[in-house]
Scaffold this motif. Structure first.
Motif, mmCIF file in Angstrom:
data_model
loop_
_atom_site.group_PDB
_atom_site.id
_atom_site.type_symbol
_atom_site.label_atom_id
_atom_site.label_comp_id
_atom_site.label_asym_id
_atom_site.label_seq_id
_atom_site.Cartn_x
_atom_site.Cartn_y
_atom_site.Cartn_z
ATOM 1 N N LEU A 45 38.527 23.819 -4.391
ATOM 2 C CA LEU A 45 37.707 24.246 -5.529
ATOM 3 C C LEU A 45 37.088 23.047 -6.240
ATOM 4 C CD1 LEU A 45 39.957 27.106 -6.959
ATOM 5 C CD2 LEU A 45 37.561 27.362 -6.293
ATOM 6 N N MET A 46 37.876 21.999 -6.436
ATOM 7 C CA MET A 46 37.358 20.808 -7.111
ATOM 8 C C MET A 46 36.317 20.107 -6.235
ATOM 9 S SD MET A 46 38.661 20.638 -10.093
ATOM 10 C CE MET A 46 38.216 18.975 -10.584
ATOM 11 N N ARG A 47 36.599 20.030 -4.935
ATOM 12 C CA ARG A 47 35.663 19.352 -4.020
ATOM 13 C C ARG A 47 34.339 20.119 -3.966
ATOM 14 N NH1 ARG A 47 37.911 19.836 1.479
ATOM 15 N NH2 ARG A 47 36.839 21.824 1.332
ATOM 16 N N ASP A 48 34.420 21.439 -3.849
ATOM 17 C CA ASP A 48 33.199 22.250 -3.804
ATOM 18 C C ASP A 48 32.389 22.073 -5.087
ATOM 19 O OD1 ASP A 48 33.987 23.135 -1.361
ATOM 20 O OD2 ASP A 48 34.591 25.144 -2.004
ATOM 21 N N TYR A 49 33.090 22.018 -6.210
ATOM 22 C CA TYR A 49 32.387 21.867 -7.487
ATOM 23 C C TYR A 49 31.691 20.513 -7.563
ATOM 24 C CZ TYR A 49 31.458 21.435 -12.445
ATOM 25 O OH TYR A 49 30.829 21.234 -13.648
ATOM 26 N N VAL A 50 32.409 19.472 -7.153
ATOM 27 C CA VAL A 50 31.834 18.120 -7.207
ATOM 28 C C VAL A 50 30.641 18.024 -6.262
ATOM 29 C CG1 VAL A 50 32.266 15.694 -6.645
ATOM 30 C CG2 VAL A 50 33.963 16.991 -7.937
ATOM 31 N N LEU A 51 30.785 18.553 -5.044
ATOM 32 C CA LEU A 51 29.684 18.508 -4.081
ATOM 33 C C LEU A 51 28.464 19.254 -4.606
ATOM 34 C CD1 LEU A 51 31.564 19.066 -0.697
ATOM 35 C CD2 LEU A 51 30.296 17.026 -1.386
ATOM 36 N N GLU A 52 28.724 20.406 -5.205
ATOM 37 C CA GLU A 52 27.631 21.245 -5.710
ATOM 38 C C GLU A 52 26.910 20.564 -6.868
ATOM 39 O OE1 GLU A 52 28.784 25.414 -6.005
ATOM 40 O OE2 GLU A 52 27.526 25.561 -7.796
ATOM 41 N N THR A 53 27.672 20.048 -7.812
ATOM 42 C CA THR A 53 27.035 19.422 -8.982
ATOM 43 C C THR A 53 26.396 18.091 -8.597
ATOM 44 O OG1 THR A 53 29.231 18.550 -9.568
ATOM 45 C CG2 THR A 53 28.497 20.505 -10.726
ATOM 46 N N SER A 54 26.950 17.380 -7.621
ATOM 47 C CA SER A 54 26.337 16.126 -7.171
ATOM 48 C C SER A 54 24.989 16.406 -6.531
ATOM 49 C CB SER A 54 27.234 15.434 -6.135
ATOM 50 O OG SER A 54 28.507 15.204 -6.686
ATOM 51 N N THR A 55 24.905 17.476 -5.770
ATOM 52 C CA THR A 55 23.644 17.862 -5.121
ATOM 53 C C THR A 55 22.597 18.201 -6.157
ATOM 54 O OG1 THR A 55 24.953 18.803 -3.334
ATOM 55 C CG2 THR A 55 22.629 19.412 -3.410
ATOM 56 N N ASP B 270 33.931 30.494 -10.629
ATOM 57 C CA ASP B 270 32.921 30.988 -11.568
ATOM 58 C C ASP B 270 33.109 30.378 -12.960
ATOM 59 O OD1 ASP B 270 31.889 32.524 -9.551
ATOM 60 O OD2 ASP B 270 32.806 34.403 -10.201
ATOM 61 N N LEU B 271 34.366 30.262 -13.369
ATOM 62 C CA LEU B 271 34.667 29.694 -14.690
ATOM 63 C C LEU B 271 34.167 28.252 -14.783
ATOM 64 C CD1 LEU B 271 36.154 30.099 -17.437
ATOM 65 C CD2 LEU B 271 38.249 29.328 -16.311
ATOM 66 N N MET B 272 34.395 27.491 -13.721
ATOM 67 C CA MET B 272 33.987 26.076 -13.727
ATOM 68 C C MET B 272 32.470 25.907 -13.752
ATOM 69 S SD MET B 272 36.787 24.772 -10.972
ATOM 70 C CE MET B 272 36.252 23.071 -10.826
ATOM 71 N N ARG B 273 31.754 26.936 -13.300
ATOM 72 C CA ARG B 273 30.291 26.828 -13.225
ATOM 73 C C ARG B 273 29.577 27.470 -14.421
ATOM 74 N NH1 ARG B 273 32.615 26.312 -8.668
ATOM 75 N NH2 ARG B 273 31.698 25.237 -6.879
ATOM 76 N N HIS C 19 33.412 25.492 -20.128
ATOM 77 C CA HIS C 19 34.179 26.355 -19.223
ATOM 78 C C HIS C 19 34.720 25.571 -18.029
ATOM 79 C CE1 HIS C 19 31.943 29.413 -21.500
ATOM 80 N NE2 HIS C 19 32.872 30.273 -21.126
ATOM 81 N N LYS C 20 34.001 24.541 -17.636
ATOM 82 C CA LYS C 20 34.472 23.729 -16.511
ATOM 83 C C LYS C 20 35.822 23.093 -16.857
ATOM 84 C CE LYS C 20 34.780 19.809 -14.009
ATOM 85 N NZ LYS C 20 35.320 18.483 -14.308
ATOM 86 N N SER C 21 35.952 22.614 -18.090
ATOM 87 C CA SER C 21 37.229 22.031 -18.515
ATOM 88 C C SER C 21 38.329 23.087 -18.521
ATOM 89 C CB SER C 21 37.090 21.427 -19.912
ATOM 90 O OG SER C 21 36.155 20.379 -19.885
ATOM 91 N N LEU C 22 37.975 24.285 -18.978
ATOM 92 C CA LEU C 22 38.960 25.379 -18.975
ATOM 93 C C LEU C 22 39.406 25.687 -17.547
ATOM 94 C CD1 LEU C 22 37.592 28.047 -21.498
ATOM 95 C CD2 LEU C 22 39.795 26.886 -21.587
ATOM 96 N N GLY C 23 38.430 25.752 -16.627
ATOM 97 C CA GLY C 23 38.750 26.041 -15.228
ATOM 98 C C GLY C 23 39.674 24.989 -14.640
ATOM 99 N N THR C 24 39.406 23.738 -14.962
ATOM 100 C CA THR C 24 40.248 22.657 -14.442
ATOM 101 C C THR C 24 41.678 22.790 -14.949
ATOM 102 O OG1 THR C 24 38.287 21.265 -14.552
ATOM 103 C CG2 THR C 24 40.377 20.152 -14.167
ATOM 104 N N ILE C 25 41.799 23.163 -16.220
ATOM 105 C CA ILE C 25 43.148 23.338 -16.791
ATOM 106 C C ILE C 25 43.877 24.493 -16.108
ATOM 107 C CG2 ILE C 25 44.378 24.035 -18.884
ATOM 108 C CD1 ILE C 25 42.303 22.372 -20.437
#
Lengths: 170, 170
Positions: free
Chosen positions: A156-166, B109-112, B117-123
């Motif tokens: 989940l973290m990797r997908d998020y980082v890849l997506e936001t980096s893109t 979805d929460l992280m995006r 919300h991204k901080s909440l998702g990470t927690i």
């Protein structure tokens, strides 16, 4: 950015917080007592609300019962295929019209369908008990759950980082 | 009665059958190998079909992840109520429009949703990992599951006996 002042990751800790600043004076505190709101620390587990007098373990155990019923039906059905075609067909036809999502309701209905189905229902009850107590690998479940949570969190973290980096590179 | 010759309870056993008679030559055999159809007994566990290369334990572990995500959200939500009203409202509003049935989708979805919300998702990800590894009482789960299956089986049998006894007396 809002995220830098709102519950930053670095503030997430299982240790008590150090008060500083407005937002930081009200951090997330996962070490809140599980069974008591007292300020005296008696238990280092996180407080899980919403379970009343039950516990997350009791709720998980109840859910597992439906899973064990599903597995018991699978075991019985596979065995009958080789050893008793008549019973195999009875169970298959019953499965086509009855959901296994509620294990107890399935067994109760099966036992009331006919005397033959009653015997099948009794066997399912015995198999789910034997499976739960003898065959299910509880240590393996714990190991796999720990591994799964690590893998899923990393993905989940990797997908998020890849997506936001893109997005940033556009 | 058909039930007296069809898979009677007395034939259910975890020990190998003694062949006798037509029906009894094809009894239910729960001791079928779990991972092999070989006639050489290498494993005394019941064979569970339908899981391919996975295992019932792996499937249960995956289901538990969704449960741990639900619990993590409960923990975070309860903590925020006391310490960060803004984040508490954010999470509450998000919960009103997003299902927790798929834990990973909920977190993704929460992280995006926004940087906050991204901080909440990470927690939530961190709390579900900590809960799974440190707080969840695995031994208690096993004990409760064993107790639950006994209680449920007894209740189902008792209800059936009471119901059929009442019918007979009419």
């Amino acid at each position: 950015m809002e995220s830098s002042t709102f519950l930053p990751i670095s503030q997430f800790s299982l240790l008590p917080p150090k008060p500083h600043g407005r937002n930081r004076a009200l951090p997330f505190r996962p070490w809140k007592l599980r069974t008591s709101h007292s300020t005296t620390l008696q238990c280092h587990k996180m407080f899980v609300p919403g379970f009343g007098e039950a516990s997350p373990e009791a709720k998980a155990a109840k859910h597992l019962q439906d899973f064990f019923t599903y597995i018991a039906v699978k075991i019985v059905h596979a065995q009958l295929e080789s050893y008793n075609q008549e019973a195999y067909m009875d169970l298959m036809q019953f499965l086509e019209t009855h959901s296994l999502s509620d294990g107890d309701k399935f067994c109760a209905d099966l036992m009331r369908e006919s005397p033959r189905h009653k015997s099948l229902g009794t066997i399912v009850l015995m198999v789910r008990s034997a499976y739960c107590k003898n065959d299910f690998e509880w240590d393996n479940l714990q190991r796999l759950a720990s591994k799964t949570v690590d893998e899923r969190n990393t993905r989940l973290m990797r997908d998020y980082v890849l997506e936001t980096s893109t997005v940033d590179r556009k």
